[in-house]
Design a protein around this motif. Structure first.
Motif, short mmCIF file in Angstrom:
data_model
loop_
_atom_site.label_atom_id
_atom_site.label_comp_id
_atom_site.label_asym_id
_atom_site.label_seq_id
_atom_site.Cartn_x
_atom_site.Cartn_y
_atom_site.Cartn_z
N TYR A 339 -4.29 1.44 -0.20
CA TYR A 339 -4.06 0.86 1.13
C TYR A 339 -2.90 1.54 1.84
CZ TYR A 339 -6.93 -2.59 -1.14
OH TYR A 339 -7.94 -3.19 -1.83
N ARG A 340 -1.88 1.88 1.06
CA ARG A 340 -0.65 2.41 1.66
C ARG A 340 -0.61 3.93 1.55
NH1 ARG A 340 2.46 3.31 4.62
NH2 ARG A 340 4.50 2.48 5.15
N GLY A 341 -1.48 4.48 0.66
CA GLY A 341 -1.44 5.92 0.45
C GLY A 341 -0.22 6.36 -0.34
N TRP A 342 0.33 5.43 -1.13
CA TRP A 342 1.53 5.75 -1.90
C TRP A 342 1.21 5.79 -3.38
CZ3 TRP A 342 5.79 2.08 0.57
CH2 TRP A 342 6.17 2.60 1.82
N GLU A 343 1.90 6.70 -4.07
CA GLU A 343 1.75 6.77 -5.52
C GLU A 343 2.44 5.58 -6.18
OE1 GLU A 343 2.97 9.49 -9.40
OE2 GLU A 343 3.21 10.38 -7.40
N ILE A 344 1.83 5.06 -7.23
CA ILE A 344 2.45 3.99 -8.03
C ILE A 344 3.04 4.64 -9.28
CG2 ILE A 344 2.01 1.90 -9.37
CD1 ILE A 344 -0.28 1.27 -7.40
N TYR A 345 4.35 4.59 -9.39
CA TYR A 345 5.02 5.26 -10.52
C TYR A 345 6.22 4.41 -10.96
CZ TYR A 345 7.00 9.01 -13.39
OH TYR A 345 7.50 9.75 -14.44
N PRO A 346 5.96 3.36 -11.75
CA PRO A 346 7.05 2.44 -12.12
C PRO A 346 8.14 3.08 -12.97
CG PRO A 346 4.99 1.83 -13.23
CD PRO A 346 4.65 2.90 -12.25
N GLU A 347 7.82 4.20 -13.67
CA GLU A 347 8.80 4.88 -14.53
C GLU A 347 10.07 5.27 -13.76
OE1 GLU A 347 5.56 5.40 -14.38
OE2 GLU A 347 4.72 6.04 -16.30
N ALA A 348 9.92 5.48 -12.45
CA ALA A 348 11.07 5.90 -11.64
C ALA A 348 12.17 4.85 -11.64
CB ALA A 348 10.64 6.21 -10.22
N SER A 368 16.85 -3.76 -4.12
CA SER A 368 16.88 -4.55 -2.88
C SER A 368 15.50 -4.64 -2.24
CB SER A 368 17.90 -3.97 -1.91
OG SER A 368 17.94 -2.56 -1.96
N GLU A 369 14.59 -3.74 -2.63
CA GLU A 369 13.18 -3.85 -2.21
C GLU A 369 12.31 -3.13 -3.23
OE1 GLU A 369 12.12 -2.42 1.74
OE2 GLU A 369 13.97 -3.25 2.59
N ASN A 370 11.16 -3.76 -3.50
CA ASN A 370 10.13 -3.12 -4.32
C ASN A 370 8.90 -3.99 -4.07
OD1 ASN A 370 9.09 -3.30 -7.72
ND2 ASN A 370 8.93 -1.46 -6.50
N GLY A 371 7.77 -3.35 -3.83
CA GLY A 371 6.62 -4.20 -3.54
C GLY A 371 5.37 -3.39 -3.29
N MET A 372 4.30 -4.12 -3.08
CA MET A 372 2.99 -3.50 -2.94
C MET A 372 2.29 -4.06 -1.72
SD MET A 372 -0.13 -3.60 -5.62
CE MET A 372 -1.34 -2.29 -5.65
N GLY A 373 2.02 -3.18 -0.75
CA GLY A 373 1.33 -3.60 0.46
C GLY A 373 -0.17 -3.44 0.29
N VAL A 374 -0.92 -4.53 0.57
CA VAL A 374 -2.37 -4.51 0.39
C VAL A 374 -3.05 -5.01 1.66
CG1 VAL A 374 -4.28 -5.55 -0.92
CG2 VAL A 374 -2.25 -4.71 -2.11
N GLU A 375 -4.09 -4.30 2.06
CA GLU A 375 -4.85 -4.68 3.25
C GLU A 375 -5.99 -5.61 2.85
OE1 GLU A 375 -6.97 -2.44 7.05
OE2 GLU A 375 -6.06 -1.24 5.46
N TRP A 427 6.67 -2.62 11.49
CA TRP A 427 6.78 -1.48 12.39
C TRP A 427 5.40 -1.09 12.92
CZ3 TRP A 427 11.61 -2.46 12.86
CH2 TRP A 427 12.35 -2.82 11.74
N CYS A 428 5.05 0.20 12.85
CA CYS A 428 3.75 0.62 13.40
C CYS A 428 2.58 0.02 12.64
CB CYS A 428 3.62 2.14 13.37
SG CYS A 428 4.74 2.91 14.50
N ASN A 429 2.79 -0.31 11.37
CA ASN A 429 1.72 -0.89 10.58
C ASN A 429 1.48 -2.36 10.90
OD1 ASN A 429 0.38 0.94 8.89
ND2 ASN A 429 2.19 1.13 7.59
N ALA A 430 2.41 -2.97 11.64
CA ALA A 430 2.32 -4.39 12.01
C ALA A 430 1.96 -5.22 10.77
CB ALA A 430 1.34 -4.58 13.15
N TYR A 431 0.80 -5.89 10.79
CA TYR A 431 0.42 -6.72 9.63
C TYR A 431 -0.72 -6.10 8.82
CZ TYR A 431 3.55 -10.48 10.91
OH TYR A 431 4.68 -11.22 11.16
N LYS A 432 -0.88 -4.78 8.93
CA LYS A 432 -1.98 -4.11 8.23
C LYS A 432 -1.91 -4.37 6.72
CE LYS A 432 -4.03 0.51 7.73
NZ LYS A 432 -3.77 1.00 6.38
N ASN A 433 -0.78 -4.04 6.13
CA ASN A 433 -0.60 -4.27 4.69
C ASN A 433 0.30 -5.47 4.49
OD1 ASN A 433 -1.91 -1.81 3.57
ND2 ASN A 433 -0.37 -0.80 4.81
N ARG A 434 -0.12 -6.38 3.62
CA ARG A 434 0.68 -7.57 3.36
C ARG A 434 1.46 -7.39 2.06
NH1 ARG A 434 -0.78 -11.90 6.72
NH2 ARG A 434 -2.09 -11.09 8.39
N TYR A 435 2.71 -7.86 2.07
CA TYR A 435 3.59 -7.68 0.90
C TYR A 435 4.12 -8.98 0.30
CZ TYR A 435 4.29 -2.66 1.91
OH TYR A 435 4.13 -1.31 2.10
#
Length: 465
Positions: A339-348, A368-375, A427-435
């Motif tokens: 949904y976000r086009g981001w890699e999931i890499y918890p090892e970081a 201070s932030e970590n999460g997963m945006g899903v449409e 921002w530009c994504n408005a409510y596209k992905n929910r977190y």
């Protein structure tokens, strides 16, 4: 048998939002760059949803904060909007309604048993300071930010003990001046580099003011929130390693080093000098940065950066760009959030923890932030009517496992905040992905706890999982 992950005593289990993403524009004194951008280009925002109402926190903060208590959170970060708190941008004189609102939010947060963490700048520069002075490229705007910060410290410092100056300042540099995803969408390396320097200076000057006002005497602490995106090289060959070092230096250490160590990385300065693009600074300013480092660090982590040695031709049509030094590497087999086009890499999470331990004085820090945006989360509604976001629980647990490993090995991490408590405007994504841990129905503003909200309550009450 499943391993048990227990976290340090008094660990923060919380969540973060920001003023511009939750409050709405009700009764605001000034427009931010985003308010203005939405007015002139609404089609740049997903479904043309703008910042006017967002999650209605301005009107519903009492109910919202009660819900945060209900899901077991013990800490909560939001931001004070410059555009709401300050009536006169030149003098820093406050607006009555802004003072009332933030006083109420802070008191209500404390009443609900949560530690309030207040951030001062979350991408929401007053647009008139951009139009008049050029925004963060201007040293005058730095001074005006310090006046705003001072007003906030004086008004709320008796109750707010954790402050941060900026959220993800590198994103301001990237979005406004390099990659065209924040208004005014310029591509101007020189302005980008000056803004980078000026925001570091503004942060240090606000910290100086905080200490001069005696805010630390009562246990007050001040830090900064940085998005750290570790750059992983394609291979261990020296050119790939150098590419990752430069990417880290530009995107991560340009703010991390001045904030923690009081000076810019020498590699950064050498590169910018060589490219004839170094910022304008004075000895006195550099001394202020040196003398006013942070008390604690907030780290926003979402995704890694994968890079390799420069193989494509350098494109000089855009002027100076960080990509002069590396190419992005598309790693085969990486896990993605589609949904976000981001890699999931918890090892970081572990790598960040160890880097802070070994290279940044093991400063007290928290996620201070970590999460997963899903449409389209509404398609996961269960029989009880709540969103069954098991994918989010799994994502957060995996990241917490690697964070826990770093803590076990001595990294001085004192908390974990998700992004975000209640689905917010992005921002530009408005409510596209929910977190959120809590869903919001935009048409009715009805808020309902997701499965992850029930999960975090258990994690918080057990101080682990």
């Amino acid at each position: 048998m499943n391993k048990k992950y227990i976290f340090p005593e008094n660990f923060w289990w919380g969540s973060a939002t920001s003023g511009p993403q939750s409050e709405g524009t009700f009764n605001k004194r000034h427009k931010s760059v985003f308010d203005y951008w939405y007015e002139v280009e609404p089609e740049a925002f997903f479904d043309k949803v703008g910042p006017e109402i967002t999650s209605n926190f301005y009107n519903s903060y009492k109910e919202d904060l009660a819900m945060l208590k209900e899901i077991g959170l013990n800490s909560f970060r939001t931001s004070i909007q410059w555009t709401r708190l300050i009536k006169d941008l030149e003098t820093g004189e406050p607006d009555e309604d802004g003072v009332r609102f933030y006083n109420d939010v802070i008191d209500e947060t404390i009443k609900n048993g949560m530690i309030p963490v207040m951030n001062l700048h979350h991408f929401d520069l007053p647009v008139e300071l951009y139009n008049k002075y050029g925004g963060w490229t201007s040293k005058h705007v730095v001074e005006l930010f310090v006046k705003f910060a001072e007003t906030a410290f004086k008004l709320f410092g008796d109750r707010v003990k954790y402050w941060t100056t900026f959220n993800e300042p590198m994103v301001v540099v990237e979005g406004q001046y390099l990659y065209e995803f924040h208004y005014p969408k310029l591509v101007d390396g020189e302005k980008a580099v000056q803004a980078m320097y000026n925001i570091n200076l503004a942060s240090a000057k606000a910290i100086k003011r905080f200490r001069e006002l005696g805010c630390t005497e009562d246990g007050g602490k001040i830090g900064i929130v940085l998005n750290l995106t570790p750059a992983y090289p394609r291979s261990n060959n020296k050119d790939d390693l150098y590419a990752s070092k430069v990417a880290d230096t530009i995107f991560n250490y340009s703010f991390l080093d001045p904030a923690v160590k009081g000076e810019f990385p020498s590699l950064l300065i050498n590169l910018l000098k060589e490219d004839n693009i170094l910022w304008e600074s004075t000895e006195e300013e550099l001394q202020i940065i040196k003398d006013n480092t942070i008390d604690f660090l907030g780290v926003n982590y979402y995704q890694p950066r994968r890079v390799k040695a420069k193989e494509s031709e350098i494109d000089n049509t855009k002027g100076w760009m960080p990509e002069k030094y590396f190419d992005y590497y598309d790693m085969p087999g990486k896990r993605m959030n589609p949904y976000r086009g981001w890699e999931i890499y918890p090892e970081a999470m572990y790598d960040i923890a160890i880097n802070i331990r070994d290279n940044y004085n093991n400063i007290p820090w928290y996620i201070s932030e970590n999460g997963m945006g899903v449409e389209g989360e509404e398609k996961y509604i269960g029989e009880d009517g709540s969103i069954q976001d098991d994918y989010r629980i799994e994502f957060l647990e995996e990241h917490l496992q690697y964070l826990h490993k770093g803590i076990e090995e001595g990294s001085n991490c004192f908390g974990y905040h998700s992004w975000t408590p209640i689905d917010c405007w992005s921002w530009c994504n408005a409510y596209k992905n929910r977190y959120g841990y809590i869903a919001v129905d935009l048409a009715t503003q009805k808020k309902t706890i997701k499965k992850s909200g029930t999960w975090i309550k258990e994690v918080s009450s057990n101080n682990g999982f």
